[in-house]
Design a protein around this motif. Structure first.
Motif, short mmCIF file in Angstrom:
data_model
loop_
_atom_site.label_atom_id
_atom_site.label_comp_id
_atom_site.label_asym_id
_atom_site.label_seq_id
_atom_site.Cartn_x
_atom_site.Cartn_y
_atom_site.Cartn_z
N ALA A 95 4.32 -4.28 10.88
CA ALA A 95 4.69 -5.56 10.28
C ALA A 95 5.31 -5.31 8.91
N SER A 116 0.89 -13.33 9.44
CA SER A 116 0.92 -11.95 8.92
C SER A 116 1.16 -11.89 7.42
N ALA A 124 1.32 -8.54 5.50
CA ALA A 124 2.52 -7.71 5.66
C ALA A 124 3.48 -7.86 4.48
N ARG A 156 0.70 -5.71 13.44
CA ARG A 156 0.45 -7.07 13.89
C ARG A 156 -0.88 -7.09 14.64
#
Length: 151
Positions: free
Chosen positions: A49, A84, A87, A94
């Protein structure tokens, strides 16, 4: 969509709530929009990610693979959800697969763009750090509750 629409969307995201429009403008200006058709995957579980996605329109089903090969539905999320978020600050994988439940649109916020906002607005970094810590503490607390069931 207009820049002001993206700023309004970002202000709905809990991580960015209360951050003024001028600061959100930097993210909205540098973010990318992506459209997905119903059934299309935004990302897959286990993939690296490098960005987060804010859901602008539509909805996504979040699923996770199980040991027996089946798929577990974790949640269905819609407008204003940030997927996410870690990230944007760290290298992570992920944790689930996100699939569009209907024709949908997201705003992609990459790590360099997010870091630029934090560098230009240090006061925002403090707010974001506090919110991320709170989210992590809640996640750890939930995991500890589950751990008791397996003792």
């Amino acid at each position: 969509m207009a820049l002001n629409d993206d700023i309004a969307l970002l202000s709905l995201v809990p991580l960015f709530a209360g951050i003024d429009d001028d600061k959100l403008r930097l993210i909205a200006f540098g973010a990318e929009r992506r459209r997905l058709n119903r059934g299309q995957q935004l990302f897959r579980e286990g993939a690296p990610a490098d960005c987060a996605y804010a859901v602008a329109n539509g909805s996504f089903t979040l699923t996770r693979g199980q040991v027996d090969g089946s798929t577990e539905v974790i949640d269905t999320v819609g407008r204003g959800t940030l997927l996410s978020e870690l990230a944007m600050i760290s290298f992570v994988e992920r944790k689930f697969t996100a699939t569009a439940e209907e024709d949908s649109e997201v705003i992609r916020i990459n790590r360099p763009l997010f870091r630029r906002m934090l560098e230009e607005y240090p006061e925002v970094a403090v707010v974001v750090e506090t919110r991320i810590k709170t989210n992590l503490q809640m996640m750890i607390s939930n995991m500890q509750k589950l751990a008791r069931k397996f003792r």
